[in-house]
Write an enzyme that holds these catalytic residues in place. Structure first.
Site, PDB file in Angstrom:
ATOM      1  N   TYR A 140       0.805  -1.226   0.000  1.00 44.13           N
ATOM      2  CA  TYR A 140       0.094  -0.038   0.069  1.00 44.13           C
ATOM      3  C   TYR A 140       0.838   1.261   0.165  1.00 44.13           C
ATOM      4  O   TYR A 140       0.345   2.413  -0.584  1.00 44.13           O
ATOM      5  CB  TYR A 140      -1.050  -0.056   1.366  1.00 44.13           C
ATOM      6  N   LYS A 195       3.226 -15.490   3.476  1.00 44.88           N
ATOM      7  CA  LYS A 195       3.470 -16.060   2.206  1.00 44.88           C
ATOM      8  C   LYS A 195       4.832 -16.450   2.336  1.00 44.88           C
ATOM      9  O   LYS A 195       5.705 -16.392   1.418  1.00 44.88           O
ATOM     10  CB  LYS A 195       3.059 -15.460   1.139  1.00 44.88           C
ATOM     11  N   ASP A 227      -2.925 -18.231   1.125  1.00 46.67           N
ATOM     12  CA  ASP A 227      -3.783 -19.221   0.536  1.00 46.67           C
ATOM     13  C   ASP A 227      -4.528 -20.105   1.079  1.00 46.67           C
ATOM     14  O   ASP A 227      -5.740 -20.331   0.902  1.00 46.67           O
ATOM     15  CB  ASP A 227      -3.066 -19.641  -0.831  1.00 46.67           C
ATOM     16  N   ASP A 251      -6.449  -7.072   4.181  1.00 46.73           N
ATOM     17  CA  ASP A 251      -7.757  -6.344   3.265  1.00 46.73           C
ATOM     18  C   ASP A 251      -8.617  -7.351   2.672  1.00 46.73           C
ATOM     19  O   ASP A 251      -9.622  -7.336   2.670  1.00 46.73           O
ATOM     20  CB  ASP A 251      -7.092  -5.469   2.535  1.00 46.73           C
ATOM     21  N   ASP A 255     -12.558  -8.896   4.033  1.00 50.76           N
ATOM     22  CA  ASP A 255     -13.699  -9.052   3.024  1.00 50.76           C
ATOM     23  C   ASP A 255     -14.157 -10.351   3.164  1.00 50.76           C
ATOM     24  O   ASP A 255     -15.532 -10.473   3.382  1.00 50.76           O
ATOM     25  CB  ASP A 255     -13.418  -8.472   1.844  1.00 50.76           C
TER      26      ASP A 255
HETATM   27  C1  IPM Z   1     -10.710  -1.379   3.291  1.00 45.01           C
HETATM   28  C2  IPM Z   1     -10.807  -0.744   2.136  1.00 45.01           C
HETATM   29  C3  IPM Z   1      -9.624   0.219   1.727  1.00 45.01           C
HETATM   30  C4  IPM Z   1      -8.176  -0.789   1.636  1.00 45.01           C
HETATM   31  C5  IPM Z   1      -9.537   0.902   0.309  1.00 45.01           C
HETATM   32  C6  IPM Z   1     -11.146   1.662   0.176  1.00 45.01           C
HETATM   33  C7  IPM Z   1      -8.606   1.966   0.157  1.00 45.01           C
HETATM   34  O1  IPM Z   1     -10.915  -1.723   1.047  1.00 45.01           O
HETATM   35  O2  IPM Z   1     -10.545  -0.415   4.362  1.00 45.01           O
HETATM   36  O3  IPM Z   1     -10.371  -2.555   3.575  1.00 45.01           O
HETATM   37  O4  IPM Z   1      -7.879  -1.284   1.005  1.00 45.01           O
HETATM   38  O5  IPM Z   1      -7.711  -0.716   2.988  1.00 45.01           O
HETATM   39 MG    MG Z   2     -10.932  -3.645   1.982  1.00 44.71          MG
END
Ligand code: IPM
Ligand code: MG
Length: 363
Positions: A140, A195, A227, A251, A255
């Site tokens: 990042y 990894k 993975d 990240d 999700d």
């Molecule tokens: C999160 C989001 C952010 C990230 C994006 C919107 C920059 O996906 O907070 O998880 O990748 O950190």
């Molecule tokens: Mg995210």
């Protein structure tokens, strides 16, 4: 008197943050704490006004506060902007600016919502995980990075895009301490995800996690490749207690983990720096521009982020429990926003969900 910066942002941000603020005000009344809320712009709305997504004014307000409540940033209409002024840049910017290197993302499954998950109830029932995501390093922020033309052996220009996955040992050490302390306050199991079979940066990560583990003899440390972790997270989530990982893996895994709980609209997060410094609280979901202004978004992730603020910034576990249990009760009574609605549930709007939760808190 505590200062809370309110950065609603774009899309559904203002709608969900309004509900979060309502909950904080209620907590303030109940526990006799005075909050001073100060609003500031972030993301696309800030770009519209100042031609930058993270104005200095907003940084200043955030720095001057005890905690920040953030909604979400981004809208399709900014998708064609140059990368340095895109709304997402503001998120990265404020994380860096406030040195928010530790991102805590709890994943719990409310029994009331087991049927909202795409996964089988017997696999997910009882899930209670905290993902500790490093938030200010990795690809990042690593340099060098960019897109550039390089000349190949035939003298033709070929474009290359690249980022640098890089961590210093200091960065790994400080997130390790947060992770071990988190695990120590929970079930004392920490799984570090990397990894290391391929990446040098992960080899260093693993080495340092192992070193630091000696300072936390009560915590059992395991390692898992990312993975495999992605697979294990949905095939057997109950094996996890605390998970620590780098920025990009965290990240993606968070999700994925949100699908255990049934909706992205349910998961809160806390982004912390060193003890006593300003911290930021935000839902893990995005700005959902398609839902903007429709009063249908689920405010629970933001409300639980407000609960985390009570716990981590104001050290008020009672307020955390009160908010968490209010959410549970409202769900138990069958109230659902659109994202988690099924036949037979009681459909409610964003505002109604917020009101129901506040009413429960007030008893
Ligand atoms: C999160 C989001 C952010 C990230 C994006 C919107 C920059 O996906 O907070 O998880 O990748 O950190
Ligand atoms: Mg995210």
């Amino acid at each position: 008197m505590y200062k809370i910066a309110v950065l609603a942002g774009d899309g559904i941000g203002p709608e969900i943050v309004t509900q979060g603020v309502k909950v904080l005000k209620a907590a303030g009344e109940i526990f006799d704490i005075k909050f001073d809320f100060q609003e500031a712009l972030i993301g696309g709305c800030a770009y519209d006004k100042y031609s930058k997504p993270l104005p200095d004014e907003t940084i200043k307000i955030a720095h001057d506060s005890n905690a920040v409540l953030l909604g979400a940033v981004g809208d399709w209409k900014y998708d064609t902007l140059p990368p340095e002024v895109r709304p997402e840049r503001a998120l990265l910017g404020i994380r860096k600016e406030l040195n928010l290197f530790a991102n805590l993302r709890p994943v719990v499954i409310f029994d009331e919502l087991i049927s909202s998950s795409a996964l089988k109830p017997e696999i997910i029932k009882g899930t209670d995980i905290v993902i500790v995501r490093e938030l200010t390093g990795d690809v990042y922020f690593g340099t060098p990075k960019g897109i550039e033309v390089r000349v190949d052996e035939n003298g033709n220009g070929v474009r290359y895009g690249y980022n640098n996955m890089i961590y210093s040992e200091k960065e790994i050490e400080r997130i390790a301490h947060v992770a071990f302390k988190t695990a120590s306050s929970r079930n004392k199991k920490l799984c570090s995800v990397d990894k290391a079979n391929v990446l040098d940066v992960s080899r260093l990560w693993r080495e340092i996690m192992t070193d630091i583990s000696k300072q936390y003899p009560d915590v059992t440390l395991t390692h898992m490749y990312v993975d495999n972790a992605a697979m294990q997270l949905i095939s057997n989530p109950l094996q996890f207690d605390t998970v620590v990982t780098g920025n990009i893996f965290g990240d993606i895994l968070s999700d994925e983990a949100s699908m255990i709980s049934g909706s992205l609209g349910l998961l809160p997060s806390a982004s912390l720096s060193y003890d006593g410094a300003v911290a930021l609280y935000e839902p893990i979901h995005g700005s959902a521009p398609d839902l903007k202004g429709l009063n249908v978004a689920n405010p629970i992730a933001t409300i639980l982020s407000a609960a985390m603020m009570m716990k981590y910034t104001f050290n008020n576990n009672e307020a955390y429990d009160l908010i968490f249990n209010a959410v549970k009760s409202v769900l138990r009574e069958g109230y659902r926003t659109k994202d988690i609605y099924k036949d037979g549930d009681k459909p409610v709007s964003t505002v109604q969900m917020g009101e129901l939760i506040v009413n429960k808190m007030k008893g």
